[in-house]
Design a protein around this motif. Structure first.
Motif, PDB file in Angstrom:
ATOM      1  N   THR A 138       2.194  -7.641  14.518  1.00 33.46           N
ATOM      2  CA  THR A 138       3.292  -8.244  15.270  1.00 33.46           C
ATOM      3  C   THR A 138       4.577  -8.150  14.471  1.00 33.46           C
ATOM      4  OG1 THR A 138       1.754  -9.798  16.313  1.00 33.46           O
ATOM      5  CG2 THR A 138       4.103 -10.372  16.356  1.00 33.46           C
ATOM      6  N   PRO A 139       5.636  -7.581  15.035  1.00 31.99           N
ATOM      7  CA  PRO A 139       6.906  -7.538  14.310  1.00 31.99           C
ATOM      8  C   PRO A 139       7.386  -8.940  13.942  1.00 31.99           C
ATOM      9  CG  PRO A 139       6.973  -6.065  16.200  1.00 31.99           C
ATOM     10  CD  PRO A 139       5.714  -6.874  16.326  1.00 31.99           C
ATOM     11  N   LEU A 140       8.089  -9.024  12.834  1.00 37.73           N
ATOM     12  CA  LEU A 140       8.616 -10.302  12.361  1.00 37.73           C
ATOM     13  C   LEU A 140       9.781 -10.753  13.230  1.00 37.73           C
ATOM     14  CD1 LEU A 140       8.483 -12.333   9.865  1.00 37.73           C
ATOM     15  CD2 LEU A 140      10.380 -10.988   8.945  1.00 37.73           C
ATOM     16  N   ASN A 141       9.873 -12.043  13.446  1.00 35.67           N
ATOM     17  CA  ASN A 141      11.061 -12.634  14.065  1.00 35.67           C
ATOM     18  C   ASN A 141      12.024 -12.983  12.932  1.00 35.67           C
ATOM     19  OD1 ASN A 141      13.021 -14.326  15.155  1.00 35.67           O
ATOM     20  ND2 ASN A 141      11.602 -15.372  16.526  1.00 35.67           N
ATOM     21  N   PRO A 142      13.100 -12.206  12.730  1.00 36.14           N
ATOM     22  CA  PRO A 142      13.978 -12.448  11.581  1.00 36.14           C
ATOM     23  C   PRO A 142      14.662 -13.806  11.610  1.00 36.14           C
ATOM     24  CG  PRO A 142      14.333 -10.253  12.468  1.00 36.14           C
ATOM     25  CD  PRO A 142      13.489 -10.999  13.469  1.00 36.14           C
ATOM     26  N   ALA A 143      14.856 -14.364  12.806  1.00 38.67           N
ATOM     27  CA  ALA A 143      15.543 -15.646  12.928  1.00 38.67           C
ATOM     28  C   ALA A 143      14.614 -16.835  12.722  1.00 38.67           C
ATOM     29  CB  ALA A 143      16.200 -15.751  14.306  1.00 38.67           C
ATOM     30  N   ALA A 144      13.309 -16.620  12.855  1.00 40.86           N
ATOM     31  CA  ALA A 144      12.317 -17.690  12.707  1.00 40.86           C
ATOM     32  C   ALA A 144      11.002 -17.039  12.292  1.00 40.86           C
ATOM     33  CB  ALA A 144      12.157 -18.467  14.020  1.00 40.86           C
ATOM     34  N   PRO A 145      10.854 -16.705  11.017  1.00 43.15           N
ATOM     35  CA  PRO A 145       9.713 -15.891  10.572  1.00 43.15           C
ATOM     36  C   PRO A 145       8.338 -16.493  10.812  1.00 43.15           C
ATOM     37  CG  PRO A 145      11.460 -15.892   8.924  1.00 43.15           C
ATOM     38  CD  PRO A 145      11.830 -16.930   9.947  1.00 43.15           C
ATOM     39  N   ASP A 146       8.276 -17.794  11.051  1.00 41.90           N
ATOM     40  CA  ASP A 146       6.974 -18.407  11.324  1.00 41.90           C
ATOM     41  C   ASP A 146       6.656 -18.450  12.809  1.00 41.90           C
ATOM     42  OD1 ASP A 146       9.014 -20.263  11.840  1.00 41.90           O
ATOM     43  OD2 ASP A 146       7.730 -21.985  11.382  1.00 41.90           O
ATOM     44  N   ARG A 147       7.492 -17.808  13.625  1.00 45.02           N
ATOM     45  CA  ARG A 147       7.310 -17.834  15.076  1.00 45.02           C
ATOM     46  C   ARG A 147       7.233 -16.415  15.628  1.00 45.02           C
ATOM     47  NH1 ARG A 147       8.422 -23.046  17.149  1.00 45.02           N
ATOM     48  NH2 ARG A 147       9.268 -24.454  15.566  1.00 45.02           N
ATOM     49  N   VAL A 148       6.694 -16.285  16.845  1.00 40.38           N
ATOM     50  CA  VAL A 148       6.554 -14.969  17.458  1.00 40.38           C
ATOM     51  C   VAL A 148       7.932 -14.413  17.798  1.00 40.38           C
ATOM     52  CG1 VAL A 148       4.277 -15.539  18.400  1.00 40.38           C
ATOM     53  CG2 VAL A 148       6.317 -15.889  19.815  1.00 40.38           C
ATOM     54  N   PRO A 149       8.063 -13.076  17.884  1.00 35.96           N
ATOM     55  CA  PRO A 149       9.353 -12.473  18.199  1.00 35.96           C
ATOM     56  C   PRO A 149       9.666 -12.418  19.682  1.00 35.96           C
ATOM     57  CG  PRO A 149       7.750 -10.759  17.812  1.00 35.96           C
ATOM     58  CD  PRO A 149       7.040 -12.067  17.555  1.00 35.96           C
ATOM     59  N   GLY A 150       8.661 -12.671  20.519  1.00 40.60           N
ATOM     60  CA  GLY A 150       8.831 -12.493  21.961  1.00 40.60           C
ATOM     61  C   GLY A 150       8.421 -11.095  22.371  1.00 40.60           C
ATOM     62  N   GLY A 151       8.014 -10.978  23.626  1.00 42.84           N
ATOM     63  CA  GLY A 151       7.552  -9.692  24.107  1.00 42.84           C
ATOM     64  C   GLY A 151       7.990  -9.476  25.549  1.00 42.84           C
TER      65      GLY A 151
END
Length: 399
Positions: free
Chosen positions: A98-111
């Motif tokens: 899963t790609p990293l969410n740069p704004a919230a690294p402990d959360r999913v990036p969305g799909g």
């Protein structure tokens, strides 16, 4: 990938094939990435699934959306990950990571446009192409704190792009700011249809009632107040008299039926590896009957008529993009599915009505981004984008 480093794991490690772009143009000096459901000549299109990727041969021509960016002078630097078969709002992909969410690294990036949003939010590219069926541009934009538009249906060509649900699929893109977003819009969309300025603001009361709690409502208040100050004659409406839950169910029925039509024969013939959540969605999709689909189509037309009557030719509707911020990476499959169903209560509005909706990065809550959205009349996408400056506090001249 044609960049040196990818700390957010957004890019797919396909063999590098140079892709020519125009030497100059309105997007010269920018770079872009492409969600791996769009064809790029010389590259396979893997669609987020191992078997699809293994079976794919290099494309022989670009998808029109890719060609448009290249012809405008933007430089292609690679294809980026997508959620499996683009059938996800969370962006989790256990096959490839899963790609990293740069704004919230402990959360999913969305799909499903996870890699596209991740690459833009991390500053690895200026622009990234994505697609939006149930929220796959708007959602990652909200989760990652960037700008994303679901265009008017069929305004961006989806030729040479993997379908999910044909009557709901749209092509979109991400940037970090509105200045570049507007430049890309001129290339991707051409001119809007003629119409009066969008000066009649409508707040969808039932959409805001769908927010998870007071922290989310408080976080969105400054942006909402800026819009109210700019449009003092704003009004509040209940958008779905029969309830957003009924609209959500119609949307899910249409999406499921068309997703099975697009992918069911391949799934039955090839028995591919599918993630638990995706497999579950296709199992539900398999069971949708022709009669249920026709009933849902009638509900869609009723919903579209209602939204168009509220909008007129000079209105825009304000809704929260999502009910809350991105789920944590530790969320279970069941928790992610619950979130998806909850989020579609609002995300389905523009999809059913085939209208443009832009998600704007205006707030932070629980340590993560949360977007506010504007929905506009058909083929007034660029006028809608320009209103985003007011919500983001960038407008200097008023509406």
């Amino acid at each position: 990938m044609l960049i040196d480093d990818d700390p957010v794991r957004a890019f797919i490690d396909y063999p590098d094939v140079p892709v020519a772009n125009a030497a100059d143009g309105p997007l010269a000096g920018t770079t872009f990435a492409v969600k791996d459901i769009f064809d790029v000549a010389g590259y396979p299109t893997g669609c987020g699934n191992p078997l699809k990727r293994a079976e794919a041969k290099p494309a022989t021509e670009h998808a029109p959306a890719v060609a448009a960016l290249l012809n405008a002078g933007s430089r292609f630097v690679g294809k980026v990950h997508t959620a499996e078969l683009a059938f996800s709002l969370d962006g989790v992909n256990s096959h490839f990571g899963t790609p990293l969410n740069p704004a919230a690294p402990d959360r999913v990036p969305g799909g499903s446009s996870s890699g596209s949003a991740s690459a833009v939010a991390a500053g690895l590219v200026d622009i990234a192409l994505g697609s939006d069926t149930g929220g796959s541009v708007r959602g990652p934009a909200s989760f990652c704190g960037i700008v994303g538009l679901r265009p008017t249906h069929e305004r961006v060509s989806l030729a040479n792009v993997m379908p999910l649900a044909e009557s709901l699929d749209t092509g979109g893109w991400f940037t970090r700011d509105l200045d570049l977003y507007e430049r890309v819009a001129a290339v991707m969309l051409g001119e809007d249809v003629a119409g009066p300025p969008l000066t009649r603001m409508i707040v969808a009361e039932d959409a805001f009632a769908n927010l998870a709690g007071d922290p989310e409502a408080t976080a969105l208040t400054p942006a909402l107040d800026r819009l109210k100050a700019a449009f003092p004659d704003w009004q509040s409406v209940i958008l779905a008299p029969d309830g957003l839950a009924s609209w959500q169910q119609a949307f899910r029925t249409i999406q499921g039926y068309e997703a099975w039509k697009a992918h069911g024969p391949w799934i039955e013939a090839r028995n591919p590896p599918l993630m638990e959540g995706v497999r579950g969605r296709f199992e539900i999709a398999r069971q949708v009957t022709d009669r249920q689909y026709r009933t849902a189509e009638a509900q869609r037309e009723s919903a579209r008529d209602r939204v168009l009557s509220v909008l007129g030719d000079d209105g825009f509707i304000v809704v929260p993009t999502f009910p809350t911020v991105a789920p944590r990476l530790t969320a279970s499959v069941a928790e992610l599915e619950k979130f998806r169903n909850y989020a579609l209560m609002v995300m389905c509005i523009a999809g059913l009505a085939r209208l443009p909706q832009i998600s704007l990065p205006v707030a932070t809550v629980h340590g993560a981004p949360l977007g506010l959205s504007l929905i506009g009349p058909p083929h007034r996408d660029r006028a809608l984008i320009s209103l985003g400056r007011i919500a983001m506090g960038e407008d200097r001249d008023g509406p």
